[in-house]
Design an enzyme around this catalytic site. Structure first.
Site, PDB file in Angstrom:
ATOM      1  N   CYS A  24       7.143   2.322  13.007  1.00  0.00           N
ATOM      2  CA  CYS A  24       6.510   3.202  13.672  1.00  0.00           C
ATOM      3  C   CYS A  24       5.696   4.200  13.087  1.00  0.00           C
ATOM      4  O   CYS A  24       6.298   4.695  12.119  1.00  0.00           O
ATOM      5  CB  CYS A  24       7.442   3.745  14.642  1.00  0.00           C
ATOM      6  N   CYS A  28       3.737  -6.100  18.469  1.00  0.00           N
ATOM      7  CA  CYS A  28       3.150  -4.559  18.421  1.00  0.00           C
ATOM      8  C   CYS A  28       1.571  -4.764  18.317  1.00  0.00           C
ATOM      9  O   CYS A  28       1.230  -4.855  17.053  1.00  0.00           O
ATOM     10  CB  CYS A  28       3.754  -3.827  17.557  1.00  0.00           C
ATOM     11  N   CYS A  86       1.993  11.657  12.010  1.00  0.00           N
ATOM     12  CA  CYS A  86       1.578   9.986  12.180  1.00  0.00           C
ATOM     13  C   CYS A  86       0.524   9.812  11.376  1.00  0.00           C
ATOM     14  O   CYS A  86      -0.626  10.241  11.441  1.00  0.00           O
ATOM     15  CB  CYS A  86       1.092   9.775  13.841  1.00  0.00           C
ATOM     16  N   CYS A 120      -7.326   6.629  15.424  1.00  0.00           N
ATOM     17  CA  CYS A 120      -6.776   7.373  16.678  1.00  0.00           C
ATOM     18  C   CYS A 120      -7.443   8.711  16.473  1.00  0.00           C
ATOM     19  O   CYS A 120      -7.463   9.299  15.362  1.00  0.00           O
ATOM     20  CB  CYS A 120      -5.503   7.463  16.465  1.00  0.00           C
ATOM     21  N   GLU A 140      -4.338  -3.556  12.426  1.00  0.00           N
ATOM     22  CA  GLU A 140      -3.140  -4.023  11.982  1.00  0.00           C
ATOM     23  C   GLU A 140      -2.077  -4.492  13.518  1.00  0.00           C
ATOM     24  O   GLU A 140      -2.452  -3.838  14.395  1.00  0.00           O
ATOM     25  CB  GLU A 140      -2.139  -3.046  11.246  1.00  0.00           C
ATOM     26  N   CYS A 189      -1.562  13.644  15.805  1.00  0.00           N
ATOM     27  CA  CYS A 189      -0.149  13.990  15.756  1.00  0.00           C
ATOM     28  C   CYS A 189       0.044  14.417  14.099  1.00  0.00           C
ATOM     29  O   CYS A 189      -0.220  13.547  13.482  1.00  0.00           O
ATOM     30  CB  CYS A 189       0.974  13.184  16.294  1.00  0.00           C
TER      31      CYS A 189
HETATM   32  N1  SAH Z   1      -0.735   6.744  20.687  1.00  0.00           N
HETATM   33  C1  SAH Z   1       0.758   6.209  21.294  1.00  0.00           C
HETATM   34  C2  SAH Z   1       0.850   4.938  20.789  1.00  0.00           C
HETATM   35  C3  SAH Z   1       1.334   4.816  19.251  1.00  0.00           C
HETATM   36  S1  SAH Z   1       2.675   4.237  19.299  1.00  0.00           S
HETATM   37  C4  SAH Z   1       1.749   7.159  21.189  1.00  0.00           C
HETATM   38  O1  SAH Z   1       1.427   8.162  20.540  1.00  0.00           O
HETATM   39  O2  SAH Z   1       2.631   6.715  22.041  1.00  0.00           O
HETATM   40  C5  SAH Z   1       3.306   4.709  17.776  1.00  0.00           C
HETATM   41  C6  SAH Z   1       4.763   5.659  17.972  1.00  0.00           C
HETATM   42  O3  SAH Z   1       5.286   5.819  16.716  1.00  0.00           O
HETATM   43  C7  SAH Z   1       4.521   6.745  18.650  1.00  0.00           C
HETATM   44  O4  SAH Z   1       5.668   7.390  19.604  1.00  0.00           O
HETATM   45  C8  SAH Z   1       4.528   7.900  17.380  1.00  0.00           C
HETATM   46  O5  SAH Z   1       4.748   9.027  17.837  1.00  0.00           O
HETATM   47  C9  SAH Z   1       5.462   7.319  16.768  1.00  0.00           C
HETATM   48  N2  SAH Z   1       5.426   7.500  15.248  1.00  0.00           N
HETATM   49  C10 SAH Z   1       4.604   8.106  14.384  1.00  0.00           C
HETATM   50  N3  SAH Z   1       4.693   8.213  13.282  1.00  0.00           N
HETATM   51  C11 SAH Z   1       5.922   8.063  13.257  1.00  0.00           C
HETATM   52  C12 SAH Z   1       6.783   8.107  11.896  1.00  0.00           C
HETATM   53  N4  SAH Z   1       6.538   8.268  10.906  1.00  0.00           N
HETATM   54  N5  SAH Z   1       8.296   7.427  12.273  1.00  0.00           N
HETATM   55  C13 SAH Z   1       8.539   7.269  13.756  1.00  0.00           C
HETATM   56  N6  SAH Z   1       7.743   7.248  14.543  1.00  0.00           N
HETATM   57  C14 SAH Z   1       6.364   7.463  14.419  1.00  0.00           C
END
Ligand code: SAH
Length: 356
Positions: free
Chosen positions: A332, A103, A117, A110, A90, A114
């Protein structure tokens, strides 16, 4: 057959020279593909005809298939691309006035898992090739003409620094002034903060913006929320970030998701202040985007204000990221391109023409 899109101009040049092509062919090909958006070697009219025939035998230009696209009420658009059989990713376009931010995803899935996520629930299928990342930019740019994609953020699916070689090649292609020519400030890479990879980047000349998914300023809490970061403790991460900002002359942003009951109390904010002060960075506060996959929620608006005020009262530059594209699961952490979408029959494919 080699995919031209996987090669920076330098790499293409080396390959062409090795095969006996003239030195300037790489520049000509690059300009055709990225500036004139012509991917058909036969139409590259400033290249001698026999050379065009040879190029066509040696190289090809990959392109993704646009399987589906959705538009949010706020104008955000999400694209589902098929790269190869059963592999989909996506990409999200976020228009803000005259500015279009894209984006992009850097991996299929991945591995970093986390806790909050959605992308992490996929596990890692594979790294994306440079061409597969560049193609997300090209495909969406072609749809937008005459408007342009002004910014690229590597904040889609994947951990970009787990795919460092291909990421560097991608950024080199995106920044090449003979082609797309994005400046370093127009490209941002987001990472959980893999310290060894940051150290490697700090030794290289390549420049771009860096965002770090901090989310917790307390080591123990961060280890729990983002288990993969245990190996990259804050004590090792912060010096690399400081070095990055210094060497690249580029500010580092800390991303901090606010998750109710987890990381948004006063003491969490104070700990964040302490870290931000050591770094002289900007903080991007992001109220958690809810999804069907987890029970986490954003805190109430009062708590969000309180958190921000503590940062601001201590002189920390802090912005609140307004969620975009929540209604189409494009915000995000909501991206989850399924591997087997069932969309692969030609009848359901959106063509680029239809999208316009
Ligand atoms: N792996 C990298 C790139 C992904 S960026 C990283 O973690 O930075 C995606 C961003 O969205 C990251 O900052 C992640 O922590 C954040 N994210 C994940 N789940 C989210 C959610 N439910 N609400 C807001 N941000 C979220």
């Amino acid at each position: 057959m080699i995919d031209i899109k996987n090669l920076s101009r330098e790499k293409l040049k080396a390959l062409l020279l090795e095969r006996g092509y003239p030195a300037y062919t790489s520049q000509q090909v690059f300009q055709w593909v990225y500036k004139n958006r012509c991917e058909d070697f036969e139409r590259m009219t400033n290249i001698a005809q026999p050379m065009r025939v040879r190029l066509k035998k040696d190289f090809f230009c990959s392109h993704p298939v646009l399987l589906a696209s959705q538009q949010s009420g706020d104008g955000t658009r999400k694209f589902l691309f098929e790269l190869s059989r059963d592999t989909t990713i996506e990409t999200v376009l976020i228009p803000e006035g005259q500015r279009n931010t894209l984006c992009v995803s850097t991996q299929v899935g991945c591995s970093r898992g986390c806790r909050f996520c959605v992308s992490g629930t996929l596990g890692l299928k594979r790294n994306l090739l440079p061409g597969e990342i560049v193609n997300q930019y090209l495909a969406v740019s072609d749809l937008l003409v005459p408007a342009k994609v002004n910014n690229v953020v590597c904040m889609g699916i994947g951990e970009p620094l787990d795919n460092l070689g291909n990421l560097i090649e991608t950024i080199t292609i995106l920044q090449d002034t003979q082609g797309i020519g994005l400046t370093p400030r127009k490209i941002c890479v987001s990472t959980i903060g893999i310290t060894s990879r940051l150290a490697e980047l700090n030794r290289l000349a390549i420049r771009f913006r860096l965002s770090v998914s901090l989310h917790c300023a307390d080591q123990k809490k961060r280890d729990w929320l983002m288990p993969a970061t245990k190996k990259y403790p804050l004590g090792e991460l912060l010096p690399q970030l400081r070095l990055f900002a210094q060497k690249k002359d580029m500010p580092v942003t800390l991303e901090y998701i606010l998750i109710d009951g987890i990381n948004c109390e006063k003491e969490d904010a104070f700990k964040l202040v302490a870290i931000a002060r050591k770094l002289s960075c900007k903080i991007n506060v992001i109220p958690y985007n809810q999804s069907a996959y987890f029970a986490y929620r954003p805190p109430d608006p009062g708590k969000i204000r309180q958190f921000q005020s503590i940062l601001k009262d201590h002189g920390i530059v802090c912005t609140l990221r307004t969620p975009r594209g929540q209604d189409i699961q494009a915000a995000c952490g909501q991206l989850k391109a399924e591997f087997n979408t069932g969309h692969t029959s030609h009848d359901t494919r959106h063509t680029q023409g239809m999208e316009k």
